[in-house]
Design an enzyme around this catalytic site. Structure first.
Site, PDB file in Angstrom:
ATOM      1  CB  SER A 265      -0.946   0.007   1.204  1.00  0.00           C
ATOM      2  OG  SER A 265      -0.216  -0.078   2.424  1.00  0.00           O
TER       3      SER A 265
ATOM      4  CG  HIS B 157      -3.964  -1.282  -1.957  1.00  0.00           C
ATOM      5  ND1 HIS B 157      -4.463   0.001  -1.901  1.00  0.00           N
ATOM      6  CD2 HIS B 157      -3.699  -1.626  -0.664  1.00  0.00           C
ATOM      7  CE1 HIS B 157      -4.485   0.424  -0.653  1.00  0.00           C
ATOM      8  NE2 HIS B 157      -4.017  -0.547   0.118  1.00  0.00           N
TER       9      HIS B 157
ATOM     10  CE  LYS C 214      -7.374  -0.260   0.600  1.00  0.00           C
ATOM     11  NZ  LYS C 214      -8.280  -0.708   1.690  1.00  0.00           N
TER      12      LYS C 214
END
Length: 390
Positions: free
Chosen positions: A173, A201, A232
């Site tokens: 991240s 992610h 996300k």
């Protein structure tokens, strides 16, 4: 006793401020005019009106809240449908919803590990993975970031009996680099270890179908435990664990953050189902994102900006010094641009950075404004130090 607590709070606050680590929240308002290069809305779905409408319809049909835990009376048809879709996306037999990614990692590690379990984690893993192993009381070692040789060495030295778990982020991240999933899987298999990957992610961004850096490319036999988040690239909220039916049943029985938490609001689940449908129907979002990433990196190199190596939407601009990072972030904010100012202890000392994140929702004009503002930061810094402006 009250004075002792007051002194403790004051001392901790003073230390945090003095070290340059003091954190502040920004209160955002709709239409505030800021260009956001700090969030994780990689596909631009969080503000898509179709997700908002799906969430509203879900709330009207099922109610605003989950009302109870999944194991009491909170597991609704919309949750069941979402779990099935997430399992299908990642090529796994089953999936289990959690309220947050942090809780998914805590719950999974707590349910799988005990003091007899040996856990080997990448040194740059997310805090939730580190905390999960600690709370489980597992014997935990951390291998050098992305270093399969170091992992191999640690595994070879470990006793051969008992359960062993290798844990890694999929996309890291703060650095934006992608783990070597195939290498991790092969190394784990040689030592009889399970591999757990948190693809928070990567989900929605990477993979042929947006199924992440693990997904269908690395099946359950390679990565038995897969974690993904919904807040996300998918633009909603919550998280899930995908794996075998026996793994999911084990988590239902023993993952305390799952057992003792109210179910996800049904409107959020409905919005996520809509996001999954758009992920499949609109692959151009991912194409657009890839184009923006390539252009940003190309032009940032032209400007001489110290970008870390990353092919993902996370583009770290490593400036080294925390105060320097805060100056650049403030200068960008003056121009209406928000970026993440990341300092110690989130990253190691001397590696403070601007965490710039790109989204398919960014326009060409947005990217041009960012690049111009970054060039201006360099010029202002050079002027302040008495050097010639580039």
């Amino acid at each position: 006793m009250q004075n002792a607590w007051s002194s403790y709070l004051a001392e901790r606050a003073a230390t945090q401020r003095h070290s340059g680590r003091w954190r502040r929240r920004r209160t955002r308002c709709a239409g505030d005019g800021l260009c956001d290069f700090a969030g994780n809305d990689y596909l631009g779905l969080a503000r898509d009106p179709r997700l908002a409408e799906a969430q509203a319809q879900g709330a009207r049909r099922f109610g605003a809240g989950g009302r109870a835990s999944h194991l009491v009376s909170g597991h609704l048809a919309v949750h069941e449908a979402l779990e099935q879709q997430l399992a299908a996306l990642t090529g796994r037999p089953a999936a289990l919803l959690f309220s947050t990614g942090y809780m998914a990692n805590l719950g999974t590690l707590q349910a799988l590990c005990d003091p007899d379990t040996r856990v080997f984690q990448d040194r740059l893993n997310h805090a939730s993975l580190i905390d999960g192993a600690r709370l489980a009381g597992a014997r935990s070692r951390r291998f050098h970031h992305g270093d399969l040789g170091d992992l191999e060495r640690l595994l070879a030295r470990a006793p051969g009996d008992g359960r062993t778990l290798v844990v890694s982020d999929g996309v890291f991240s703060m650095d934006g680099d992608v783990a070597d999933i195939a290498g991790l899987a092969a190394t784990s298999a040689r030592h009889g270890a399970w591999l757990m990957v948190d693809d928070a992610h990567g989900l929605g961004v990477l993979g042929e179908a947006g199924d992440g850096c693990v997904g269908r490319a690395h099946g359950i036999e390679r990565v038995p435990v897969l974690v993904g988040t919904l807040g996300k690239a998918l633009g909603s909220a919550g998280a899930f664990v995908a794996g075998s039916k026996s793994l999911i049943e084990h988590l239902i029985q023993f993952a305390r953050p799952y057992v003792y938490t109210t179910a996800q609001p049904p409107g959020v689940a409905a919005a996520t189902l809509k996001a999954l449908a758009l992920l499949e129907a609109e692959p151009d979002r991912r194409t657009r994102l890839a184009t923006l990433i390539a252009r940003f990196r190309r032009e940032a190199r032209t400007l001489g900006l110290p970008l870390a190596a990353s092919s993902t939407p996370i583009q770290p601009l490593v400036l080294g010094d925390s105060q320097r990072v805060m100056h650049w972030a403030a200068w960008l904010a003056e121009r209406g641009i928000t970026v993440g100012a990341i300092r110690e202890p989130t990253v190691p000392r001397g590696q403070a950075r601007l965490r710039i994140t790109l989204s398919a929702a960014h326009t060409d004009a947005d990217l041009e404004a960012l690049l111009e503002a970054l060039a201006d930061c360099r010029a202002r810094e050079a002027l302040a130090s008495g050097e010639a402006s580039p």
